[in-house]
Design a protein around this motif. Sequence first.
Motif, PDB file in Angstrom:
ATOM      1  N   GLY A   1       0.848  -1.198   0.000  1.00  0.00           N
ATOM      2  CA  GLY A   1       0.000   0.000   0.000  1.00  0.00           C
ATOM      3  C   GLY A   1       0.872   1.232   0.000  1.00  0.00           C
ATOM      4  N   ASP A   2       0.415   2.249  -0.683  1.00  0.00           N
ATOM      5  CA  ASP A   2       1.260   3.403  -0.925  1.00  0.00           C
ATOM      6  C   ASP A   2       0.477   4.688  -0.671  1.00  0.00           C
ATOM      7  OD1 ASP A   2       3.022   5.238  -1.903  1.00  0.00           O
ATOM      8  OD2 ASP A   2       2.785   4.695  -4.005  1.00  0.00           O
TER       9      ASP A   2
ATOM     10  N   ILE B   1       3.928  13.799  -7.056  1.00  0.00           N
ATOM     11  CA  ILE B   1       3.546  13.809  -5.633  1.00  0.00           C
ATOM     12  C   ILE B   1       4.620  13.098  -4.812  1.00  0.00           C
ATOM     13  CG2 ILE B   1       1.827  13.038  -3.933  1.00  0.00           C
ATOM     14  CD1 ILE B   1      -0.303  13.301  -6.147  1.00  0.00           C
TER      15      ILE B   1
ATOM     16  N   GLU C   1      -0.727   6.563  -3.774  1.00  0.00           N
ATOM     17  CA  GLU C   1      -1.918   5.985  -4.411  1.00  0.00           C
ATOM     18  C   GLU C   1      -3.179   6.315  -3.622  1.00  0.00           C
ATOM     19  OE1 GLU C   1       0.178   2.556  -5.107  1.00  0.00           O
ATOM     20  OE2 GLU C   1       0.661   3.457  -7.038  1.00  0.00           O
ATOM     21  N   MET C   2      -3.032   6.385  -2.304  1.00  0.00           N
ATOM     22  CA  MET C   2      -4.181   6.780  -1.477  1.00  0.00           C
ATOM     23  C   MET C   2      -4.535   8.236  -1.737  1.00  0.00           C
ATOM     24  SD  MET C   2      -5.052   4.136   0.240  1.00  0.00           S
ATOM     25  CE  MET C   2      -6.048   4.611   1.621  1.00  0.00           C
ATOM     26  N   MET C   3      -3.514   9.026  -2.035  1.00  0.00           N
ATOM     27  CA  MET C   3      -3.755  10.452  -2.269  1.00  0.00           C
ATOM     28  C   MET C   3      -4.481  10.706  -3.586  1.00  0.00           C
ATOM     29  SD  MET C   3      -0.409  12.431  -0.933  1.00  0.00           S
ATOM     30  CE  MET C   3      -0.209  12.832   0.796  1.00  0.00           C
ATOM     31  N   VAL C   4      -4.112   9.957  -4.609  1.00  0.00           N
ATOM     32  CA  VAL C   4      -4.778  10.201  -5.893  1.00  0.00           C
ATOM     33  C   VAL C   4      -6.199   9.637  -5.877  1.00  0.00           C
ATOM     34  CG1 VAL C   4      -2.636  10.299  -7.218  1.00  0.00           C
ATOM     35  CG2 VAL C   4      -3.886   8.172  -7.119  1.00  0.00           C
ATOM     36  N   PHE C   5      -6.393   8.486  -5.262  1.00  0.00           N
ATOM     37  CA  PHE C   5      -7.694   7.919  -4.901  1.00  0.00           C
ATOM     38  C   PHE C   5      -8.864   8.414  -5.743  1.00  0.00           C
ATOM     39  CE2 PHE C   5     -11.116   7.299  -1.562  1.00  0.00           C
ATOM     40  CZ  PHE C   5     -11.095   5.936  -1.644  1.00  0.00           C
ATOM     41  N   GLU C   6      -8.785   8.148  -7.020  1.00  0.00           N
ATOM     42  CA  GLU C   6      -9.855   8.503  -7.967  1.00  0.00           C
ATOM     43  C   GLU C   6     -10.146  10.010  -7.959  1.00  0.00           C
ATOM     44  OE1 GLU C   6     -11.860   5.493  -9.369  1.00  0.00           O
ATOM     45  OE2 GLU C   6     -10.107   4.485  -8.592  1.00  0.00           O
ATOM     46  N   GLN C   7      -9.092  10.799  -7.815  1.00  0.00           N
ATOM     47  CA  GLN C   7      -9.299  12.243  -7.854  1.00  0.00           C
ATOM     48  C   GLN C   7      -8.681  12.832  -9.103  1.00  0.00           C
ATOM     49  OE1 GLN C   7      -8.924  14.756  -4.386  1.00  0.00           O
ATOM     50  NE2 GLN C   7      -8.282  12.951  -3.292  1.00  0.00           N
TER      51      GLN C   7
ATOM     52  N   TRP D   1      -4.210   5.691   6.203  1.00  0.00           N
ATOM     53  CA  TRP D   1      -3.817   6.589   5.110  1.00  0.00           C
ATOM     54  C   TRP D   1      -2.318   6.564   4.832  1.00  0.00           C
ATOM     55  CZ3 TRP D   1      -7.741   8.169   2.253  1.00  0.00           C
ATOM     56  CH2 TRP D   1      -9.014   8.205   2.845  1.00  0.00           C
ATOM     57  N   ARG D   2      -1.608   5.628   5.468  1.00  0.00           N
ATOM     58  CA  ARG D   2      -0.168   5.446   5.230  1.00  0.00           C
ATOM     59  C   ARG D   2       0.636   6.750   5.428  1.00  0.00           C
ATOM     60  NH1 ARG D   2      -2.195   0.973   5.154  1.00  0.00           N
ATOM     61  NH2 ARG D   2      -1.632  -0.747   3.772  1.00  0.00           N
TER      62      ARG D   2
ATOM     63  N   ALA E   1      -5.406  12.215 -11.994  1.00  0.00           N
ATOM     64  CA  ALA E   1      -4.398  11.406 -11.293  1.00  0.00           C
ATOM     65  C   ALA E   1      -3.221  10.974 -12.156  1.00  0.00           C
ATOM     66  CB  ALA E   1      -5.062  10.190 -10.678  1.00  0.00           C
TER      67      ALA E   1
END
Lengths: 524, 314
Positions: B32-33, B51, B36-42, B276-277, B45
Amino acid sequence: MKAFKSVGLLTICLLLTLILSLGVCMAAEPQYGGTFRWPIVQEPKFLDPPMYAMSSVQQITCNLYSGLLRFNEDMSDVLPDLAESWRQVDPLTYEFKIRKGAHFHNIPPVNGRECTAADVKYSIERTGGMYGKKAEFKQRHYFEGKLTSIETPDKYTVIFKTKDPYPAFIQYLASPMTKIVPKEAVDKFGDLKRKAIGTGPFILKEFVRGSHLTMVKNPNYFKKGLPYLDAIHMKVLPDPTTVMAQFIAGDQDVISLYYWQIPTIKKEVPNVIITKKAGVNSWMLRTPPQVDCDKPLAPPFNDIRVKQAISHAIDKKKLLKLALDNHGDILISHIANFPPYHLGLEDQIEYNPEKSKKLLAQAGYPKGFSVEMLTWNAPYMLKPAQVLIEMLKEVGIKVNLKVLEMAQYFTRAYHFKYDMALHVGSSGIDPEEALVPYYGRDATYYKMCDKEIWDLIDQQNKEVDKKKRTALIHKIQRKLLEDANVTFLYSMNRYVAQQPYVHMKHYYQEYQVLIAEDLWMEKH
Amino acid sequence: MRRYIIKRLILVLPTLFIVFSLIFLIIRLIPGDVVEMMVFEQGFADDTEEIRAMLGLDQPLYKQYYKYIKGIFSLDLGTSLWSGEPVINELSRRLPVSFQLACMAIFWAFVTGILFGVISALKQDKPLDYIVRTIGIGGLSIPDFWLAILIVVFGAILFKWVPPTNYIPFTRNPLGNISQFIVPSLVLSLYMSASIMRMTRTMMLEVMREDYIRTAIAKGLSVRVMIIRHALKNALIPVVSIMGLQLAFLIGGTIIMEQIFVLPGMGKYLLNAITWRDYPVIQGINLFISTLIITINLIVDLIYGLLDPRIRYQ
């Protein structure tokens, strides 16, 4: 005698109607004052509007900031906010007139100065990633590379010139992530992650991370007579049980709730008002993405009939009943149910297990095959996953479910390392936001090689005629259904419970959430 | 004794170093990264690498490790990858909340556990003993998170009451602050209290059969003095040691209690950070917790050495 009775009865009915109407009118007279208690279910990471598309952030920022435009309640139209009027001069030019007398909050370094065209120019450029760290502005695709110039011929006029015809432009200006911010505040604080100075109906008073956030009435709000409330108090309540308990105990005025909480709330809170809003998230079942167009997919997914067989094997009606107890809408495609872009029911892929088996046999899999399905460890994913496994088993497809922790799942998903994945995608403000990053030429969330779809997506991105654009978007969706790389399943309804003394408008919870400028309470 | 103290202190240093290094490595080994959590379908991306560079996560691991170790020595735990807030600021704000919750839970556990343990031992095989023991078994069996949810839900349904959740700092309103912590700390103390009660009862029964107690009673010493001065003092040695062992469980328990009772403590902060890592936050909190546990164990070792000369290494 009979006639006399009838006339009497009619008179009584009319009088009763009149009394009731008067009562309603009297009750509907807004009252000033009160602190509105409204929980935040997920702690906002920060408060800078264009940096993070998260409903708990928008829940706050939509009440602290204004945009040039905003959406109406059902997202079907845009309304003026800081803009007094606007017009499209030609296919590439938009002229906006800004309201006079709209002031920023009276907080240093801005000190309540008037919001002008220069602020609009700065904010749009900033959202487009021109100031600060570019990558932080997740929504910068709204404006980055799309505008040739932003002119401010006078204090209250802004003229945008787009590079190409840009049909989503107005939608993006109305987005809850496109807010007008003062440059001097950004310069002073470096960003607006922890501070907020806007022109919105409320002023940020206190933000205690992990605990609560308080906003107070903006006495200089540009809409005269608004807001009605004195303050908004938001507790950070991540636990849904605690949220429900607080609402039952009368400690919260409005809450978002899950469908399984509705019976308890209805039983425990007399006269509670529960409002349903369609969700704009799409549950979907994906087959393997094709990352390299020169490298065909591995069997069995290299055969379109296998993908189509999967689509026909899924009884969406039954799935919705078993997974969500019918608290959702069956999806036809990825585009949310906003008119006019969504498809009609006639385009729905029919549930036909016999046809599915036939397609599998034609593809060379009369006894089906085994495949791994990926999803993440949330109840809202596991329930549909289990139902899907059973449905696919009926046509001979044996699914091994692999459940990952959320962060792990997204790492796998964004590196396209799966055969099948049960996923939730977002629809976005404009159809473009669903089409480009999922199915476009340079898609980032999913990969497919279909030049025809790529070209159609590019084409609709430049088509300003709404009718023509709608036709193109419908064509894209039908093509996607035919290719069957993804089976669209359903969207989950969102529910809001409000105490009977709260009067409010209802917005889509994934976007503007609730703008409390005209919310009022009978009891405070 | 001096040699023993120096030995123990010297042993702490490599332990701390190993723990700090493990903290750094383990969270990066979890799949888990954060990006990747930050871009999270936003958005679209398409800027994950940008980032990553922005957050300094594109640096080689050894460079990140060096920065982390250097930060420890200069008391700079870095900033949250998400909020940009310095971790040390957040810790200093949240630590008192978790600390107060834990201290109050220990207080309740100690008071109720010892009190009922002594009563149970003195009334052995009497109805009161059975009642207390049954409650003790219940305390060990009932999961604290379940009890907490029951209190919240049934409080609301039956009495239209929920425990106060608006955090009130002690400095602003001591009474309001303590009243807010009473329910979560009581729930949190339940398991620990039951353990202490059972241990106290067992040890008291054992000590009460000792010859010196019989002698004390024969000499006409009052029961109260005999219990407090002679029996309890000796019975409490193993009780204190199990309290030390319970500390780790207590830290785990605070996370759940903070979540249910909406306390802005360290536990909830850590839980969010793991989801959220948020590496610097996870590192900072674990650094603090591990240092605390190592320090407590060191103090316990030194006290043992002081109390029982046999423990000291020759």
